[in-house]
Design a protein around this motif. Sequence first.
Motif, PDB file in Angstrom:
ATOM      1  N   ALA A   1      18.773   9.278   0.835  1.00 50.47           N
ATOM      2  CA  ALA A   1      19.735   8.182   0.692  1.00 50.47           C
ATOM      3  C   ALA A   1      19.228   6.895   1.331  1.00 50.47           C
ATOM      4  O   ALA A   1      19.390   5.807   0.755  1.00 50.47           O
ATOM      5  N   ASP A   2      18.600   6.983   2.502  1.00 50.49           N
ATOM      6  CA  ASP A   2      18.095   5.787   3.173  1.00 50.49           C
ATOM      7  C   ASP A   2      16.997   5.107   2.355  1.00 50.49           C
ATOM      8  O   ASP A   2      16.972   3.879   2.230  1.00 50.49           O
ATOM      9  N   SER A   3      16.082   5.897   1.796  1.00 48.23           N
ATOM     10  CA  SER A   3      15.005   5.331   0.980  1.00 48.23           C
ATOM     11  C   SER A   3      15.572   4.677  -0.271  1.00 48.23           C
ATOM     12  O   SER A   3      15.174   3.578  -0.647  1.00 48.23           O
ATOM     13  N   ARG A   4      16.522   5.333  -0.918  1.00 46.76           N
ATOM     14  CA  ARG A   4      17.128   4.772  -2.135  1.00 46.76           C
ATOM     15  C   ARG A   4      17.826   3.448  -1.820  1.00 46.76           C
ATOM     16  O   ARG A   4      17.673   2.457  -2.541  1.00 46.76           O
ATOM     17  N   GLU A   5      18.596   3.420  -0.734  1.00 45.17           N
ATOM     18  CA  GLU A   5      19.292   2.192  -0.350  1.00 45.17           C
ATOM     19  C   GLU A   5      18.315   1.062  -0.053  1.00 45.17           C
ATOM     20  O   GLU A   5      18.551  -0.092  -0.426  1.00 45.17           O
ATOM     21  N   LEU A   6      17.226   1.385   0.616  1.00 45.35           N
ATOM     22  CA  LEU A   6      16.240   0.362   0.957  1.00 45.35           C
ATOM     23  C   LEU A   6      15.551  -0.179  -0.299  1.00 45.35           C
ATOM     24  O   LEU A   6      15.362  -1.391  -0.432  1.00 45.35           O
ATOM     25  N   ILE A   7      15.209   0.688  -1.233  1.00 47.27           N
ATOM     26  CA  ILE A   7      14.606   0.237  -2.488  1.00 47.27           C
ATOM     27  C   ILE A   7      15.588  -0.653  -3.249  1.00 47.27           C
ATOM     28  O   ILE A   7      15.218  -1.708  -3.770  1.00 47.27           O
ATOM     29  N   GLU A   8      16.846  -0.253  -3.301  1.00 45.65           N
ATOM     30  CA  GLU A   8      17.859  -1.072  -3.968  1.00 45.65           C
ATOM     31  C   GLU A   8      17.950  -2.449  -3.320  1.00 45.65           C
ATOM     32  O   GLU A   8      18.052  -3.465  -4.017  1.00 45.65           O
ATOM     33  N   ALA A   9      17.902  -2.499  -1.984  1.00 46.98           N
ATOM     34  CA  ALA A   9      17.971  -3.778  -1.275  1.00 46.98           C
ATOM     35  C   ALA A   9      16.751  -4.647  -1.571  1.00 46.98           C
ATOM     36  O   ALA A   9      16.883  -5.864  -1.772  1.00 46.98           O
TER      37      ALA A   9
ATOM     38  N   PHE B   1       5.076  10.657  -2.348  1.00 42.79           N
ATOM     39  CA  PHE B   1       4.607   9.329  -1.962  1.00 42.79           C
ATOM     40  C   PHE B   1       5.341   8.852  -0.713  1.00 42.79           C
ATOM     41  O   PHE B   1       6.432   9.324  -0.386  1.00 42.79           O
ATOM     42  N   GLN B   2       4.698   7.911  -0.030  1.00 45.62           N
ATOM     43  CA  GLN B   2       5.336   7.263   1.108  1.00 45.62           C
ATOM     44  C   GLN B   2       4.726   5.885   1.305  1.00 45.62           C
ATOM     45  O   GLN B   2       3.573   5.664   0.972  1.00 45.62           O
ATOM     46  N   PHE B   3       5.538   4.966   1.798  1.00 45.68           N
ATOM     47  CA  PHE B   3       5.033   3.655   2.169  1.00 45.68           C
ATOM     48  C   PHE B   3       5.937   3.054   3.225  1.00 45.68           C
ATOM     49  O   PHE B   3       7.095   3.431   3.368  1.00 45.68           O
ATOM     50  N   HIS B   4       5.351   2.166   4.005  1.00 50.36           N
ATOM     51  CA  HIS B   4       6.066   1.464   5.061  1.00 50.36           C
ATOM     52  C   HIS B   4       6.304   0.040   4.632  1.00 50.36           C
ATOM     53  O   HIS B   4       5.483  -0.544   3.920  1.00 50.36           O
ATOM     54  N   LEU B   5       7.396  -0.523   5.090  1.00 52.85           N
ATOM     55  CA  LEU B   5       7.590  -1.950   4.895  1.00 52.85           C
ATOM     56  C   LEU B   5       6.572  -2.683   5.741  1.00 52.85           C
ATOM     57  O   LEU B   5       6.014  -2.130   6.691  1.00 52.85           O
ATOM     58  N   ARG B   6       6.332  -3.932   5.413  1.00 48.11           N
ATOM     59  CA  ARG B   6       5.283  -4.703   6.099  1.00 48.11           C
ATOM     60  C   ARG B   6       5.469  -4.752   7.615  1.00 48.11           C
ATOM     61  O   ARG B   6       4.513  -4.796   8.346  1.00 48.11           O
ATOM     62  N   ASP B   7       6.717  -4.729   8.069  1.00 49.66           N
ATOM     63  CA  ASP B   7       6.927  -4.769   9.515  1.00 49.66           C
ATOM     64  C   ASP B   7       6.694  -3.402  10.160  1.00 49.66           C
ATOM     65  O   ASP B   7       6.725  -3.262  11.376  1.00 49.66           O
ATOM     66  N   GLY B   8       6.457  -2.380   9.335  1.00 48.27           N
ATOM     67  CA  GLY B   8       6.118  -1.052   9.844  1.00 48.27           C
ATOM     68  C   GLY B   8       7.285  -0.242  10.350  1.00 48.27           C
ATOM     69  O   GLY B   8       7.113   0.887  10.792  1.00 48.27           O
TER      70      GLY B   8
ATOM     71  N   ARG C   1      10.178   0.802   8.671  1.00 49.78           N
ATOM     72  CA  ARG C   1      10.889   1.706   7.781  1.00 49.78           C
ATOM     73  C   ARG C   1       9.924   2.447   6.871  1.00 49.78           C
ATOM     74  O   ARG C   1       9.060   1.848   6.259  1.00 49.78           O
ATOM     75  N   LEU C   2      10.114   3.719   6.791  1.00 48.51           N
ATOM     76  CA  LEU C   2       9.317   4.559   5.913  1.00 48.51           C
ATOM     77  C   LEU C   2      10.155   4.916   4.696  1.00 48.51           C
ATOM     78  O   LEU C   2      11.302   5.338   4.832  1.00 48.51           O
ATOM     79  N   ILE C   3       9.595   4.701   3.528  1.00 50.36           N
ATOM     80  CA  ILE C   3      10.219   5.138   2.288  1.00 50.36           C
ATOM     81  C   ILE C   3       9.352   6.275   1.768  1.00 50.36           C
ATOM     82  O   ILE C   3       8.132   6.154   1.701  1.00 50.36           O
ATOM     83  N   GLU C   4       9.992   7.379   1.436  1.00 50.14           N
ATOM     84  CA  GLU C   4       9.237   8.521   0.938  1.00 50.14           C
ATOM     85  C   GLU C   4      10.058   9.269  -0.090  1.00 50.14           C
ATOM     86  O   GLU C   4      11.287   9.174  -0.107  1.00 50.14           O
TER      87      GLU C   4
ATOM     88  N   LEU D   1       0.839  -1.190   0.000  1.00 56.21           N
ATOM     89  CA  LEU D   1       0.000   0.000   0.000  1.00 56.21           C
ATOM     90  C   LEU D   1       0.880   1.249   0.000  1.00 56.21           C
ATOM     91  O   LEU D   1       1.754   1.405   0.846  1.00 56.21           O
ATOM     92  N   VAL D   2       0.647   2.115  -0.979  1.00 52.28           N
ATOM     93  CA  VAL D   2       1.389   3.359  -1.121  1.00 52.28           C
ATOM     94  C   VAL D   2       0.422   4.510  -0.913  1.00 52.28           C
ATOM     95  O   VAL D   2      -0.679   4.511  -1.453  1.00 52.28           O
TER      96      VAL D   2
END
Length: 116
Positions: free
Chosen positions: A97-105, A58-65, A67-70, A18-19
């Motif tokens: 940078a944190d969001s980009r790294e998380l998406i890459e992972a 935009f923003q979304f959380h990982l399923r565990d809630g 980490r926020l990516i925005e 969910l985004v």
Amino acid sequence: MSDGADKRRYPRVTLDLLVQYRVDTFEDFLSEYAANISTGGMFIETEEPRPVGTQLYFQFHLRDGTRLIEGLGEVVRVNPPESDYPGMGLTFNNLDADSRELIEAIVQDRLSERET
């Protein structure tokens, strides 16, 4: 889905998440599901896609809630509501940078799963 995957600069992986997003004219966030993601963008399933060129926050959380990516994105492709796969393709214009790294992972992890 079309053969457009062959033309993409970044490999996409399935994502059912969910985004929430907001455009300039709306104060409230809208919520839809992202169908896939790459390091360059994502596709959001919606019956009400925004026009090409629209800027979205935009923003979304990982399923565990935890980490926020925005970030900011721009609509670069629209599949109309009457199509088999309605929605809009976004390109990422601005990610921290944190969001980009998380998406890459996420993408690397899903690509690795495909290979096994």
